[in-house]
Design an enzyme around this catalytic site. Sequence first.
Site, PDB file in Angstrom:
ATOM      1  N   GLU A  56       0.845  -1.329   0.342  1.00  0.00           N
ATOM      2  CA  GLU A  56       0.111   0.073  -0.349  1.00  0.00           C
ATOM      3  C   GLU A  56       0.498   1.161  -0.034  1.00  0.00           C
ATOM      4  OE1 GLU A  56      -4.264  -1.560   2.507  1.00  0.00           O
ATOM      5  OE2 GLU A  56      -2.730  -0.047   2.985  1.00  0.00           O
ATOM      6  N   CYS A  57       0.394   2.223  -1.564  1.00  0.00           N
ATOM      7  CA  CYS A  57       1.597   3.180  -1.138  1.00  0.00           C
ATOM      8  C   CYS A  57       3.121   3.722  -1.020  1.00  0.00           C
ATOM      9  CB  CYS A  57       0.501   4.145   0.106  1.00  0.00           C
ATOM     10  SG  CYS A  57       0.232   6.195  -0.863  1.00  0.00           S
ATOM     11  N   ALA A  58       3.400   3.438   0.237  1.00  0.00           N
ATOM     12  CA  ALA A  58       4.973   2.921  -0.062  1.00  0.00           C
ATOM     13  C   ALA A  58       4.914   2.217  -0.087  1.00  0.00           C
ATOM     14  CB  ALA A  58       5.365   3.222   1.677  1.00  0.00           C
TER      15      ALA A  58
ATOM     16  N   LEU B  52       4.059  -0.286  -2.384  1.00  0.00           N
ATOM     17  CA  LEU B  52       3.715   0.078  -3.927  1.00  0.00           C
ATOM     18  C   LEU B  52       5.717   1.242  -4.622  1.00  0.00           C
ATOM     19  CD1 LEU B  52       2.522   0.657  -7.052  1.00  0.00           C
ATOM     20  CD2 LEU B  52       1.730   2.874  -5.835  1.00  0.00           C
TER      21      LEU B  52
ATOM     22  N   SER C 174      -0.863  -0.910  -4.366  1.00  0.00           N
ATOM     23  CA  SER C 174      -2.009   0.835  -4.953  1.00  0.00           C
ATOM     24  C   SER C 174      -1.351   1.756  -4.102  1.00  0.00           C
ATOM     25  CB  SER C 174      -3.167   0.230  -5.253  1.00  0.00           C
ATOM     26  OG  SER C 174      -4.211   0.233  -4.106  1.00  0.00           O
TER      27      SER C 174
END
Length: 817
Positions: A339-341, A343, A429
């Site tokens: 998630e986020c980081a 990704l 994502s």
Amino acid sequence: MVTPAPATTVLPRVVLAAPSTGQGKTTVSTGLMAALRARGLEVSGHKVGPDYIDPGYHALATGRPGRNLDPHLVGEERIAPLLLHGARGADVAVIEGVMGLHDGRIGTDGFASTAHVATLTRTPVVLVVDIARMSRSVGAVVAGMAAYDPEVDVVGVILNRAGSARNVAEVERSLRLPVLGVVPRDDAISSPSRHLGLVPAGERHESADVVARLGEQVARHVDLDAVLEVARQAPDLTGEAWDPHRQVRPVQGPAPVVAVAGGRAFTFAYAETEELLRAAGCRVVAFDPLRDRTLPEGTQALLLGGGFPEVHVQQLARNRALLEQVRDVVRAGLPTVAECAGLLYLLDELDGSAMAGVIGTGAAMTKRLTLRYPAAVAAGDNLLTRAGERVHGHEFHRTALTAPARGWPPAWEVDGELIGVATPTLHASYLHTHWAGHPVMAQRLAEAAARATPVAAPAPHRTVVALPVPDAAVTDPLLHHGDVETGRGLADFAVNVHPEPRPAWLETALREGVEHSTTYPDVAPAREAIADLHHRRPDEVLVTAGAAEAFELIARWKPWRHVVVVHPQFTEPHAALERAGRQVTVVHCRAEDGYRLDASAVPEDADLVMLGNPTNPTGVLHPAEEILKLRRPKRVVVVDEAFMDAVVGQEQSLAGDRRRGLLVVRSLTKHWSIPGIRAGYVLGNDRAVAGLAAKQVPWSVSAPAIAAARACTSSEAAQEGALRAGRINSWRTELVAALQQRGVEVVASQTSFVLARLGVGTREALRVRGVAVRRADTFPGLDGEWARIAVRPPETTADLLRALDDVRADAAAALGA
């Protein structure tokens, strides 16, 4: 048949809300949690909304996991159960609000707002109001907030950032609700911000001390008994506490290992995620991508959560062994959620630094913050979701992909946009989700992990690095500076700029300095502030564009006949004298004397003597009485105190000594992390200062530098500067002890760097391993065996020590071969 009455739970609790963001909710809430815990109470901390950062401070304050309460992420029906779950065994729960009391998801009439959560949990609300710029208007604001929604029970007020007693009295007269506390302004203990909000507690080296001071501050200025009385008036909660074991079922067979990224780069996590995975039969093992060279032994699934990889990108990139292992195992099908980081970690590159290379695109920082609170629809069947499933999440990032991730099935459809990538073994994502609201995600990851082949431990190997040849000769050693020895991808131990973020008051001053740059700069306010700090008259202060300008002015001030520079020391004064056409006599401090000053070694006929205190690069602090022995009639003694502010107590400083023939040069750039703002000053008698000023180019000191000088010589700066010096002292003690344990000779430093005899070739070998230290052979009197090492926090110093150990092991292996 009689239906049993639903269970009820007694839970004293209070919500701390505010009229708007920026009122001090986090400061007061965290302080209240710490103060109540200091009383011996078991305190549970909660945060309205998706924020990961505030709960980190709550955890420090309470000694329990910080928890989130967000109806958007988990559904209204789970808010009270999650509160009961998080507060299990607690004496009192403190719930920190988000934004303004009634501010929720845009377009939903306050859904997921603090008021919404207060209503769902039937919790009384205390307003935190910043009164720094208001008086009677506070009463109107509070009355409006209390009356706006009759279902929200606003019961009291805490006045924050209070100033004069007269203004406080005016505010109190305007209020119809009880005042439970009046907290004075104290910027020294406010929580610092970053591009995505507050700096995570795990990244603030002094976080525990700050939280303790917040607790003391709140205990002094808030009526804790009154707050507890309010909390005890909260009605009993009906229903059962959320239980992760009721949300998922254990997988069959041995517990699969789920490796969860942690450390300073991956600080965003909801506590319930790990609880669900454990309830599903997994063994959760944390690892730190900044430090750990391999994944945990037997890893069968990988969870890369959120955080700030862009802040730590160079250090992440240097850990190639882990990045390459992650690339190989994820490509081979290891079940992985990012998630986020996470990704960003899996991309080819981030801001130009190579990452794992699983997903063939990159990302870079942008000027625009992406912040949305969407409903997302699963774009297909994959590791975590099935096509068409709907979840609620949030995005919060200031990076963007440099190109689409082509060739990958998308993970989500959000507002008509396909985002992320997803396969049967990978889900990555920007979207953050809270698995308490979607426990099937934990179930699916656990089942995939149970089917996966454990990651094999990498074969032990050691790369033998041949010691590099010494650097080519420096063109002009006197002009060599540590900034040319660091660079992209290198851990910087070469430049002595303080590593911590600048204080908020300094950032404000710098911005104001830029705003005032439309007129020619006026140094008078800075002179007065500096004079006040050192108990001198303004005409005894010359503000300069850093210490470098001061040295140039001194070199050209008089037709010096016999100039002496005491070495080893910072070479810029020597270079300035040569540029002015002066012949320089060098007096060496001797290694056998610990590089301490011997005043008797300076020739009697010298009319200008320049030395550093503490000396760069040795860090030696010379006694003031020994320096004063240098004074002679018609002689000027210049003391460069550029690093004195990093010395605890500054006891040997001569900044306040008003004797004739003595000049003290100070720099503000290093201790306050503003090397690009050339700010410094000279202290001396009025005639000497006037003589130097006559040589100064008009308006050489910029408006931002003047603003910085005023801010960095204020009472706030004195307090923060002393705290910084204390931390530096602690970090240096640990560094020196670690070096000495390895048999490294270290000169007795009192400031923000140490001089260490690492041995010929070690500095170059460290650079190969991504660590930059400052060469010392450009300082007169030192050779290539020595290196100057900037003091850093222990977690950063650990990188240096690991690299040093590897260099030594490689050298030993090479010799053995």
